[in-house]
Scaffold this motif. Sequence first.
Motif, PDB file in Angstrom:
ATOM      1  N   PHE A 205      -7.165 -86.147   7.704  1.00 45.21           N
ATOM      2  CA  PHE A 205      -7.760 -85.766   8.082  1.00 45.21           C
ATOM      3  C   PHE A 205      -9.049 -86.313   6.691  1.00 45.21           C
ATOM      4  CE2 PHE A 205      -9.878 -82.551   4.204  1.00 45.21           C
ATOM      5  CZ  PHE A 205     -10.365 -81.904   4.779  1.00 45.21           C
ATOM      6  N   ARG A 207     -12.505 -85.820   4.156  1.00 45.30           N
ATOM      7  CA  ARG A 207     -13.497 -84.633   3.710  1.00 45.30           C
ATOM      8  C   ARG A 207     -15.190 -85.172   3.286  1.00 45.30           C
ATOM      9  NH1 ARG A 207     -13.083 -79.348   0.615  1.00 45.30           N
ATOM     10  NH2 ARG A 207     -15.482 -78.731   1.027  1.00 45.30           N
ATOM     11  N   TRP A 211     -16.220 -80.374   7.542  1.00 43.38           N
ATOM     12  CA  TRP A 211     -15.800 -79.202   6.757  1.00 43.38           C
ATOM     13  C   TRP A 211     -15.773 -78.366   6.259  1.00 43.38           C
ATOM     14  CZ3 TRP A 211     -11.211 -79.099   9.584  1.00 43.38           C
ATOM     15  CH2 TRP A 211     -10.866 -80.279  10.663  1.00 43.38           C
ATOM     16  N   VAL A 218      -9.384 -76.238   5.091  1.00 44.64           N
ATOM     17  CA  VAL A 218      -8.668 -77.905   4.395  1.00 44.64           C
ATOM     18  C   VAL A 218      -7.641 -77.840   3.313  1.00 44.64           C
ATOM     19  CG1 VAL A 218     -10.009 -78.759   1.620  1.00 44.64           C
ATOM     20  CG2 VAL A 218     -10.912 -78.312   3.779  1.00 44.64           C
ATOM     21  N   ARG A 222      -4.019 -79.350   3.296  1.00 48.96           N
ATOM     22  CA  ARG A 222      -3.687 -80.139   1.532  1.00 48.96           C
ATOM     23  C   ARG A 222      -1.939 -80.286   1.817  1.00 48.96           C
ATOM     24  NH1 ARG A 222      -2.476 -79.138  -2.862  1.00 48.96           N
ATOM     25  NH2 ARG A 222      -2.750 -77.063  -2.824  1.00 48.96           N
ATOM     26  N   SER A 225      -0.153 -82.615   3.339  1.00 46.50           N
ATOM     27  CA  SER A 225      -0.426 -83.534   3.059  1.00 46.50           C
ATOM     28  C   SER A 225       0.993 -84.288   1.383  1.00 46.50           C
ATOM     29  CB  SER A 225      -1.514 -84.444   2.542  1.00 46.50           C
ATOM     30  OG  SER A 225      -2.707 -84.544   3.863  1.00 46.50           O
ATOM     31  N   GLU A 229      -5.039 -85.657  -3.540  1.00 51.12           N
ATOM     32  CA  GLU A 229      -6.166 -85.204  -3.295  1.00 51.12           C
ATOM     33  C   GLU A 229      -6.575 -85.313  -1.185  1.00 51.12           C
ATOM     34  OE1 GLU A 229      -8.740 -84.846  -5.128  1.00 51.12           O
ATOM     35  OE2 GLU A 229      -6.539 -84.646  -6.753  1.00 51.12           O
ATOM     36  N   PRO A 230      -7.212 -84.829  -0.946  1.00 53.38           N
ATOM     37  CA  PRO A 230      -8.071 -85.269   0.346  1.00 53.38           C
ATOM     38  C   PRO A 230      -8.433 -87.014   0.261  1.00 53.38           C
ATOM     39  CG  PRO A 230      -9.803 -84.264  -0.403  1.00 53.38           C
ATOM     40  CD  PRO A 230      -8.476 -84.123  -1.612  1.00 53.38           C
ATOM     41  N   THR A 231      -8.054 -87.607   0.829  1.00 54.61           N
ATOM     42  CA  THR A 231      -8.696 -89.027   1.213  1.00 54.61           C
ATOM     43  C   THR A 231     -10.305 -88.979   1.946  1.00 54.61           C
ATOM     44  OG1 THR A 231      -7.107 -89.734   3.463  1.00 54.61           O
ATOM     45  CG2 THR A 231      -9.298 -91.412   3.377  1.00 54.61           C
ATOM     46  N   ASP A 257      -3.931 -91.237   6.206  1.00 53.77           N
ATOM     47  CA  ASP A 257      -4.247 -89.938   6.283  1.00 53.77           C
ATOM     48  C   ASP A 257      -3.793 -89.143   5.263  1.00 53.77           C
ATOM     49  OD1 ASP A 257      -1.905 -90.931   6.369  1.00 53.77           O
ATOM     50  OD2 ASP A 257      -0.959 -89.706   8.590  1.00 53.77           O
ATOM     51  N   GLN A 260      -0.289 -87.469   6.217  1.00 51.77           N
ATOM     52  CA  GLN A 260       0.077 -86.402   6.815  1.00 51.77           C
ATOM     53  C   GLN A 260       1.220 -86.357   8.030  1.00 51.77           C
ATOM     54  OE1 GLN A 260      -4.722 -85.582   7.533  1.00 51.77           O
ATOM     55  NE2 GLN A 260      -3.648 -84.132   8.815  1.00 51.77           N
TER      56      GLN A 260
END
Length: 262
Positions: A205, A207, A211, A218, A222, A225, A229-231, A257, A260
């Motif tokens: 995922f 960002r 999205w 989202v 999260r 994971s 923090e999202p990639t 990732d 994930q």
Amino acid sequence: MPQPTSSPTSPTPERTLHGKSAIVTGGATGIGRATVLRLVDAGAHVVFSYSRSAREAEETESLARGRAGSARAIRADVRAPTAIAAMVNQAVHTQGRLDLLVNNAAVSPPVPAQSLGDLDAFTDELWDTVLAVNVRGAFACARAAAPHLRAARGAVVNVGSIAGLTGEGSSLPYAVSKAALHGLSKSLSRALAPEVRVSCVVPGFVRTRWWDGREDVVEKVRRRSLLDEPTRPEDVAELICNLALQHGLTGQLITIDGGQTV
């Protein structure tokens, strides 16, 4: 004991992108834009393609101005051989060489089904579109760039997806196309060796604007994971640039990732 010496026929490879020439397909937005800007910051001269995102392509060019390298947008459908040839010729004309190809262009057309189980939603037309761009387009770009990449002892970095590892993604054809791109990366690493190195980044995922408005999804990702923090697109771009300089690496899938798929 005598010390090992370098072979006179194998000069020490350059560990810099400064002054190099690169192509990034799908470079107007998201991971593509971040990659263009990271390459330009490193001093590379980049030609990047876009299909429909003309305004975003102009924005990317504008963001690249005043940095160490340069960026130029070209409208090119990776399904069209003439468009690919024009893109490659433009990149070679810029610096007299081509050092890096980043195959980032991809499509994931929306489907009415919310589940992979509705096979009737995946029409022949949808399959043809997804495979033509995500797999055959990447191959066609590599084929057109190969003579120049061989001469420069350059690299190809393909942008895959964990959808190609897990089978779960925006649609069944998309997941299958990314699995095929992973396989293409390994096959190309053999076909273009030893002059050209080929690798594949495999984001989870990331960002991006895709999205926006889907905060429920989202948050679900999260929670799955390991990292809070999202990639970011910039994280993937940094990895792509690092792979372009890794002269001892080819034929590998590198996952980014946030944990994930652990």
